[in-house]
Structures are given as structure tokens and as C-alpha cells.
Design a protein around this motif. Structure first.
Motif, short mmCIF file in Angstrom:
data_model
loop_
_atom_site.label_atom_id
_atom_site.label_comp_id
_atom_site.label_asym_id
_atom_site.label_seq_id
_atom_site.Cartn_x
_atom_site.Cartn_y
_atom_site.Cartn_z
N GLU A 126 37.53 56.85 50.66
CA GLU A 126 37.49 56.12 49.40
C GLU A 126 38.71 55.36 49.21
O GLU A 126 38.68 54.17 48.39
N GLN A 127 39.99 55.81 49.54
CA GLN A 127 41.11 55.25 49.08
C GLN A 127 41.05 53.82 49.96
O GLN A 127 41.58 52.99 49.39
N ALA A 128 40.60 53.83 51.20
CA ALA A 128 40.45 52.50 52.15
C ALA A 128 39.53 51.58 51.20
O ALA A 128 39.87 50.28 51.12
N VAL A 129 38.50 51.92 50.63
CA VAL A 129 37.54 51.22 49.98
C VAL A 129 38.39 50.68 48.79
O VAL A 129 38.09 49.34 48.34
N ALA A 130 39.08 51.61 47.99
CA ALA A 130 39.62 51.24 46.91
C ALA A 130 40.84 50.01 47.18
O ALA A 130 41.05 48.99 46.36
N HIS A 131 41.56 50.16 48.37
CA HIS A 131 42.38 49.36 48.67
C HIS A 131 41.88 47.88 49.14
O HIS A 131 42.44 46.77 48.75
N ALA A 132 40.84 48.01 49.85
CA ALA A 132 40.06 46.68 50.09
C ALA A 132 39.57 46.01 48.99
O ALA A 132 39.57 44.75 48.90
N GLU A 133 39.25 46.72 47.94
CA GLU A 133 38.57 46.13 46.66
C GLU A 133 39.79 45.42 46.00
O GLU A 133 39.71 44.35 45.36
N ALA A 134 40.97 46.23 45.99
CA ALA A 134 42.28 45.54 45.36
C ALA A 134 42.50 44.29 45.91
O ALA A 134 43.01 43.31 45.51
N LEU A 135 42.56 44.27 47.55
CA LEU A 135 43.17 43.09 48.07
C LEU A 135 42.04 41.99 47.82
O LEU A 135 42.47 40.87 47.74
N SER A 136 40.65 42.43 47.81
CA SER A 136 39.94 41.24 47.66
C SER A 136 40.12 40.50 46.37
O SER A 136 40.05 39.48 45.95
N ALA A 137 40.37 41.43 45.50
CA ALA A 137 40.49 40.97 43.94
C ALA A 137 41.93 40.12 43.95
O ALA A 137 41.89 39.12 43.15
N LEU A 138 43.01 40.54 44.86
CA LEU A 138 43.95 39.87 44.75
C LEU A 138 43.67 38.47 45.57
O LEU A 138 44.46 37.35 44.94
N GLU A 139 42.93 38.49 46.64
CA GLU A 139 42.68 37.18 47.16
C GLU A 139 41.88 35.96 46.43
O GLU A 139 42.24 35.02 46.13
N ALA A 184 53.04 32.78 38.20
CA ALA A 184 52.04 33.26 39.05
C ALA A 184 52.13 34.88 38.84
O ALA A 184 50.84 35.39 38.75
N THR A 185 53.24 35.49 38.84
CA THR A 185 53.26 37.04 38.84
C THR A 185 52.29 37.43 37.39
O THR A 185 51.52 38.51 37.03
N HIS A 186 52.74 36.55 36.19
CA HIS A 186 52.18 36.88 34.67
C HIS A 186 50.81 36.64 34.98
O HIS A 186 49.72 37.37 34.46
N ARG A 187 50.21 35.52 35.53
CA ARG A 187 49.04 35.34 35.56
C ARG A 187 48.10 36.33 36.44
O ARG A 187 47.03 36.74 36.15
N LEU A 188 48.81 36.94 37.71
CA LEU A 188 48.06 37.81 38.38
C LEU A 188 47.87 39.02 37.67
O LEU A 188 47.15 39.61 37.66
N ARG A 189 48.86 39.37 36.97
CA ARG A 189 48.77 40.66 36.04
C ARG A 189 47.78 40.61 34.99
O ARG A 189 47.07 41.68 34.87
N GLU A 190 47.43 39.34 34.47
CA GLU A 190 46.50 39.17 33.51
C GLU A 190 45.12 39.42 34.16
O GLU A 190 44.16 40.10 33.81
N LEU A 191 44.96 38.82 35.37
CA LEU A 191 43.83 38.86 36.09
C LEU A 191 43.44 40.24 36.77
O LEU A 191 42.16 40.64 36.87
N LEU A 192 44.47 40.79 37.14
CA LEU A 192 44.45 42.06 37.97
C LEU A 192 44.66 43.32 37.29
O LEU A 192 45.27 44.54 37.71
N GLY A 193 44.59 43.36 35.96
CA GLY A 193 45.07 44.50 35.07
C GLY A 193 44.71 45.80 35.50
O GLY A 193 45.27 46.78 35.46
N GLU A 194 43.32 45.82 35.82
CA GLU A 194 42.79 47.02 36.17
C GLU A 194 43.34 47.64 37.54
O GLU A 194 43.54 48.82 37.64
N TYR A 195 43.93 46.80 38.50
CA TYR A 195 44.77 47.32 39.54
C TYR A 195 46.22 47.68 39.50
O TYR A 195 46.86 48.16 40.30
N TYR A 196 46.70 47.24 38.19
CA TYR A 196 48.13 47.73 38.00
C TYR A 196 47.85 48.92 37.14
O TYR A 196 47.09 49.27 36.62
N GLY A 197 48.90 49.84 37.45
CA GLY A 197 49.13 50.96 36.85
C GLY A 197 49.85 52.01 37.38
O GLY A 197 50.48 52.71 37.72
#
Length: 197
Positions: A126-139, A184-197
Motif C-alpha cells: 500500500e505504501q508503494a502505491v501511495a508513493h507512486a500516486e504522489a509521484l504521479s501527481a507531482l509530475e 513554483a513551491t506555492h503553486r505546487l502546495r496548492e495543487l498537491l495539498g492532499e499530499y502535504y501533511g
């Protein structure tokens, strides 16, 4: 043998040795940056084959033009070349796509379903899947950033270049790097809010 001939032979041997050392150092540097450079190009283009071509072209360009520069200059020079090649690719792509739209053609082929299919035997935790999803979202989020912001973010975070090295690679001032990176950092935080935490 004359003393002049001995001096010339000695100078030639020293130059040959220096060339071998530089080639070995450059080869080691290129091996070190190859995978990360490919990842940057792949994220920027969304095309694995194009990314490979871009990275190879950047490596060849560095070797041809800057091999004799001090080794500490290679990293910013290489990333500047790489990002210039990526920008050139995007420019050519825009022109090509515009021409194809004008003439009513569509570029590309149908995607290869077999190549895109997931391996059913590749069961991941499960952790690898979550990591892959986060990486895909970042890309995906990185692709939405303006090119200069993406470039500053990738060079600072993925490549670990400091502000001065990033500025040299991007061909801009330290202040511009800081501005692009911050935005870039501010915009990515907005776009990826669910992955910050």
C-alpha cells in the motif's frame, strides 16, 4: 634524439594523460547525472523516447563544447544545456502541432495497450502505491507550471543545486531563481495539498 624531440615527446605524453583523465572524469560525471537528467526530460516532455534523445544530445554537447572547462562547472553547464534542449523541443512541438492542426491532421498513433497494461504479477504494498500516486501527481503538477518555475524547482529539489548553481544553469540572476522557486513551491502546495501533511 635531440633535446627538443624529447621535450616534445614529453609534452605530448603529458597532454595525452591529461586528456585521458578529463575523459574519465567527464564519463563519471555523465553517468552520475544520466538517470536524473532523463527523469527531468521525461517529466518535461511526457515522452520517454524524446527524453532519451534530449539527454543524449545534452551530454554530447557538454562533451564537445565544455570538456576542457573545470569539472565544478560541468553540473550547471549540463543542466543549462539540458533545459535549453527541453525548451527547444517544446518550441518545435508547438510549431509542428500548429501545422498539423492547420492541415487537419492528427499526430501520433493509437497507444499500445500491451505496453500500457500493468503487470498483474506486480503486487506492491500500500505504501508503494501511495508513493507512486504522489509521484504521479507531482509530475502532473510540475507540467502545469511555467517552464522557468518548473526548471528552478527541479534543479533545486531534485538535483540539489544551490541558488548560484541554479542561476548559472538557468542563465539568470540569483534573485530570479529565488522568485521562480518560491512561486513554483506555492503553486505546487496548492495543487498537491492532499499530499502535504
Amino acid at each position: 634524439m635531440s633535446s627538443t624531440a624529447l621535450i616534445n615527446d614529453g609534452a605530448r605524453a603529458a597532454e595525452d594523460e591529461r586528456t585521458r583523465v578529463v575523459e574519465a572524469d567527464l564519463d563519471g560525471f555523465l553517468r552520475e547525472v544520466e538517470k536524473r537528467a532523463y527523469r527531468i526530460a521525461a517529466m518535461s516532455t511526457g515522452d520517454a523516447d524524446e527524453a532519451l534523445d534530449i539527454v543524449q544530445d545534452a551530454m554530447i554537447s557538454l562533451a564537445k563544447r565544455y570538456a576542457n572547462r573545470p569539472a565544478e562547472e560541468w553540473r550547471p553547464l549540463f543542466y543549462r544545456i539540458l533545459h535549453n534542449r527541453i525548451r527547444d523541443w517544446h518550441r518545435r512541438r508547438r510549431v509542428r502541432d500548429g501545422v498539423l492542426r492547420f492541415f487537419g491532421g492528427q499526430e501520433g498513433e493509437e497507444p499500445d495497450a500491451v505496453a500500457l497494461a500493468r503487470d498483474p504479477m506486480a503486487v506492491v504494498p500500500e505504501q508503494a502505491v501511495a508513493h507512486a500516486e504522489a509521484l504521479s501527481a507531482l509530475e502532473q503538477a510540475l507540467r502545469t507550471l511555467p517552464a522557468r518555475q518548473r526548471e528552478a524547482f527541479v534543479l533545486r529539489n531534485f538535483e540539489g543545486l544551490n541558488v548560484a548553481e541554479t542561476a548559472a544553469a538557468m542563465g539568470c540572476s540569483d534573485g530570479s531563481v529565488k522568485t521562480h522557486f518560491s512561486r513554483a513551491t506555492h503553486r505546487l502546495r496548492e495543487l498537491l495539498g492532499e499530499y502535504y501533511g
